[in-house]
Design a protein around this motif. Sequence first.
Motif, PDB file in Angstrom:
ATOM      1  N   TRP A 128       0.837  -1.206   0.000  1.00 32.71           N
ATOM      2  CA  TRP A 128       0.000   0.000   0.000  1.00 32.71           C
ATOM      3  C   TRP A 128       0.875   1.261   0.000  1.00 32.71           C
ATOM      4  CZ3 TRP A 128       0.104   3.629   3.956  1.00 32.71           C
ATOM      5  CH2 TRP A 128      -0.810   4.677   3.848  1.00 32.71           C
ATOM      6  N   PHE A 129       1.904   1.270   0.835  1.00 25.87           N
ATOM      7  CA  PHE A 129       2.773   2.446   0.924  1.00 25.87           C
ATOM      8  C   PHE A 129       3.545   2.653  -0.379  1.00 25.87           C
ATOM      9  CE2 PHE A 129       6.550   4.819   2.163  1.00 25.87           C
ATOM     10  CZ  PHE A 129       5.992   5.833   2.943  1.00 25.87           C
ATOM     11  N   ALA A 130       3.986   1.556  -1.006  1.00 19.76           N
ATOM     12  CA  ALA A 130       4.705   1.678  -2.273  1.00 19.76           C
ATOM     13  C   ALA A 130       3.796   2.257  -3.356  1.00 19.76           C
ATOM     14  CB  ALA A 130       5.239   0.316  -2.710  1.00 19.76           C
ATOM     15  N   LYS A 131       2.541   1.895  -3.340  1.00 20.99           N
ATOM     16  CA  LYS A 131       1.597   2.445  -4.315  1.00 20.99           C
ATOM     17  C   LYS A 131       1.389   3.942  -4.087  1.00 20.99           C
ATOM     18  CE  LYS A 131      -3.060   1.739  -6.165  1.00 20.99           C
ATOM     19  NZ  LYS A 131      -3.496   3.124  -6.006  1.00 20.99           N
ATOM     20  N   ARG A 132       1.252   4.341  -2.826  1.00 25.78           N
ATOM     21  CA  ARG A 132       1.086   5.754  -2.523  1.00 25.78           C
ATOM     22  C   ARG A 132       2.357   6.536  -2.893  1.00 25.78           C
ATOM     23  NH1 ARG A 132      -2.295   8.428  -2.634  1.00 25.78           N
ATOM     24  NH2 ARG A 132      -2.167   9.723  -0.759  1.00 25.78           N
ATOM     25  N   ALA A 133       3.513   5.946  -2.672  1.00 20.22           N
ATOM     26  CA  ALA A 133       4.766   6.620  -3.021  1.00 20.22           C
ATOM     27  C   ALA A 133       4.890   6.797  -4.533  1.00 20.22           C
ATOM     28  CB  ALA A 133       5.957   5.840  -2.480  1.00 20.22           C
ATOM     29  N   SER A 134       4.421   5.814  -5.301  1.00 15.67           N
ATOM     30  CA  SER A 134       4.453   5.949  -6.756  1.00 15.67           C
ATOM     31  C   SER A 134       3.513   7.045  -7.232  1.00 15.67           C
ATOM     32  CB  SER A 134       4.096   4.614  -7.405  1.00 15.67           C
ATOM     33  OG  SER A 134       2.767   4.223  -7.074  1.00 15.67           O
ATOM     34  N   GLU A 135       2.381   7.236  -6.545  1.00 12.59           N
ATOM     35  CA  GLU A 135       1.457   8.307  -6.903  1.00 12.59           C
ATOM     36  C   GLU A 135       2.038   9.679  -6.565  1.00 12.59           C
ATOM     37  OE1 GLU A 135      -2.041   7.324  -4.767  1.00 12.59           O
ATOM     38  OE2 GLU A 135      -2.612   5.652  -6.077  1.00 12.59           O
ATOM     39  N   TRP A 136       2.876   9.739  -5.548  1.00 13.83           N
ATOM     40  CA  TRP A 136       3.499  10.999  -5.121  1.00 13.83           C
ATOM     41  C   TRP A 136       4.921  11.136  -5.661  1.00 13.83           C
ATOM     42  CZ3 TRP A 136       2.189  13.562   0.086  1.00 13.83           C
ATOM     43  CH2 TRP A 136       0.799  13.548   0.295  1.00 13.83           C
ATOM     44  N   ASP A 137       5.265  10.382  -6.682  1.00 11.57           N
ATOM     45  CA  ASP A 137       6.643  10.345  -7.165  1.00 11.57           C
ATOM     46  C   ASP A 137       7.144  11.732  -7.569  1.00 11.57           C
ATOM     47  OD1 ASP A 137       9.082   9.275  -8.044  1.00 11.57           O
ATOM     48  OD2 ASP A 137       8.335   9.090 -10.082  1.00 11.57           O
ATOM     49  N   ARG A 138       6.303  12.495  -8.248  1.00 16.65           N
ATOM     50  CA  ARG A 138       6.738  13.812  -8.707  1.00 16.65           C
ATOM     51  C   ARG A 138       7.014  14.751  -7.530  1.00 16.65           C
ATOM     52  NH1 ARG A 138       3.343  18.215 -12.324  1.00 16.65           N
ATOM     53  NH2 ARG A 138       5.027  19.731 -12.482  1.00 16.65           N
ATOM     54  N   MET A 139       6.148  14.748  -6.532  1.00 20.91           N
ATOM     55  CA  MET A 139       6.352  15.633  -5.386  1.00 20.91           C
ATOM     56  C   MET A 139       7.538  15.188  -4.550  1.00 20.91           C
ATOM     57  SD  MET A 139       2.435  16.481  -4.199  1.00 20.91           S
ATOM     58  CE  MET A 139       1.924  14.763  -4.188  1.00 20.91           C
ATOM     59  N   LEU A 140       7.747  13.867  -4.456  1.00 24.67           N
ATOM     60  CA  LEU A 140       8.898  13.366  -3.710  1.00 24.67           C
ATOM     61  C   LEU A 140      10.210  13.627  -4.441  1.00 24.67           C
ATOM     62  CD1 LEU A 140       7.411   9.958  -2.510  1.00 24.67           C
ATOM     63  CD2 LEU A 140       7.930  11.923  -1.070  1.00 24.67           C
ATOM     64  N   SER A 141      10.149  13.825  -5.758  1.00 28.80           N
ATOM     65  CA  SER A 141      11.357  14.063  -6.544  1.00 28.80           C
ATOM     66  C   SER A 141      11.716  15.535  -6.636  1.00 28.80           C
ATOM     67  CB  SER A 141      11.175  13.489  -7.956  1.00 28.80           C
ATOM     68  OG  SER A 141      10.889  12.105  -7.915  1.00 28.80           O
ATOM     69  N   GLU A 142      10.803  16.415  -6.258  1.00 28.15           N
ATOM     70  CA  GLU A 142      11.067  17.850  -6.310  1.00 28.15           C
ATOM     71  C   GLU A 142      11.856  18.277  -5.063  1.00 28.15           C
ATOM     72  OE1 GLU A 142      11.379  21.568  -7.610  1.00 28.15           O
ATOM     73  OE2 GLU A 142      10.415  19.940  -8.759  1.00 28.15           O
ATOM     74  N   PRO A 143      13.048  18.851  -5.221  1.00 24.11           N
ATOM     75  CA  PRO A 143      13.874  19.202  -4.046  1.00 24.11           C
ATOM     76  C   PRO A 143      13.179  20.146  -3.080  1.00 24.11           C
ATOM     77  CG  PRO A 143      15.182  19.303  -6.058  1.00 24.11           C
ATOM     78  CD  PRO A 143      13.768  19.115  -6.483  1.00 24.11           C
ATOM     79  N   MET A 144      12.417  21.122  -3.585  1.00 27.39           N
ATOM     80  CA  MET A 144      11.779  22.094  -2.712  1.00 27.39           C
ATOM     81  C   MET A 144      10.592  21.511  -1.948  1.00 27.39           C
ATOM     82  SD  MET A 144      13.604  24.767  -3.076  1.00 27.39           S
ATOM     83  CE  MET A 144      12.557  25.976  -2.286  1.00 27.39           C
ATOM     84  N   ALA A 145      10.032  20.407  -2.432  1.00 27.54           N
ATOM     85  CA  ALA A 145       8.839  19.835  -1.793  1.00 27.54           C
ATOM     86  C   ALA A 145       9.098  18.463  -1.204  1.00 27.54           C
ATOM     87  CB  ALA A 145       7.703  19.741  -2.819  1.00 27.54           C
ATOM     88  N   GLU A 146      10.319  17.953  -1.337  1.00 28.78           N
ATOM     89  CA  GLU A 146      10.602  16.584  -0.915  1.00 28.78           C
ATOM     90  C   GLU A 146      10.320  16.369   0.569  1.00 28.78           C
ATOM     91  OE1 GLU A 146      14.345  13.445  -0.648  1.00 28.78           O
ATOM     92  OE2 GLU A 146      14.638  15.495  -1.418  1.00 28.78           O
TER      93      GLU A 146
END
Length: 354
Positions: A128-146
Amino acid sequence: MALFHGLACVHTRRWLIVRRLFGIAPLISTTDEDLSTVGREQLCERLSITAKELQAELDALRAQWSVVAVRKDQQKSANQYSEKTEEQPREEFKFGHEILEKHGFPEMMFTEFDSKRTPEQNRLERDWFAKRASEWDRMLSEPMAESIAREALLNELYLRRLQMEMTVLSPSSKRWQELLAAKNDIEVRREAQLEKLQGMFPESSLAGKISFRAVISELNQAHREYYAGGDRGLMDRMFTHAEIEVLLRQSVQQQQPQYRFGLTVAVVQAMNNLYDPNYRSRIKLSVFKKLDAGFRHAVNQAREELNEPLVNLEEGVEPGEGDDFPDLNEIKEQPMQNETKDQTKPSQSHSPQS
């Protein structure tokens, strides 16, 4: 060895060469068979061939055997891999390993959280957490929003764990109250984090996804409820039977029927060719006009033959018109007998029924 025998014995001379030159004995031999070996020169004299022809026969056999040997090794490796795969437990093939490793979420956050949980529970939470992380991949990859995205995602995980723990406790217990307070505190912080992320990524619509899904659900339910009754069905893929009755109805104010048969044919034709990018109507415009005019003339002719009176919509439906159109004036206004033609007094007034 049996495989090599089966390959070499297909060609008689080639099989005789390897037997005499290398001393390879057949799998099943007879007592009177000559199993002695000879050199290459003597073998060439016995077979009446040159040394080059002898070497060509050996090279051909070597090439055939190399192909068979490679296939055998590949099959052996595949069998070993299949056996190894079957022996491995299911937990070793984990979903979303790349996304978790990419954003630095360790595996131990799922396995070391609670020793009482089963491996299956840990796996379900991890997936479940891996699926949520894949949905938030763009926000997690942005340095200012990580950092904000990581904290918001982890808070979502903590809320899930708190809810699971609260389900097995009584609301009156002290532990349940403590978990509720912690849950409320995390929810407040997560809402603030989502608001910040929404400002940084307006296209993601983090706050509006749930509400938008609810709107779609309500629209779908309203659509199904509207067409649940049989009277909501489209008779000609455009109008219901009640709508067709209204469009065919003629009155003093509108003496021509409003139902256009040509328009219905044109719309149905277009609907049937909705997915054809090269669609062009095969019916000419003049034909559509004839359909409209002909249908309108037929309705007028049928009304005259059936002696149907025209309805005066300002006064209401005539009482004798029939059951298809309910009477809107239960008591029709009647002129007084002793009044002149230009002076009439209604005996009773009545407003049209809705």
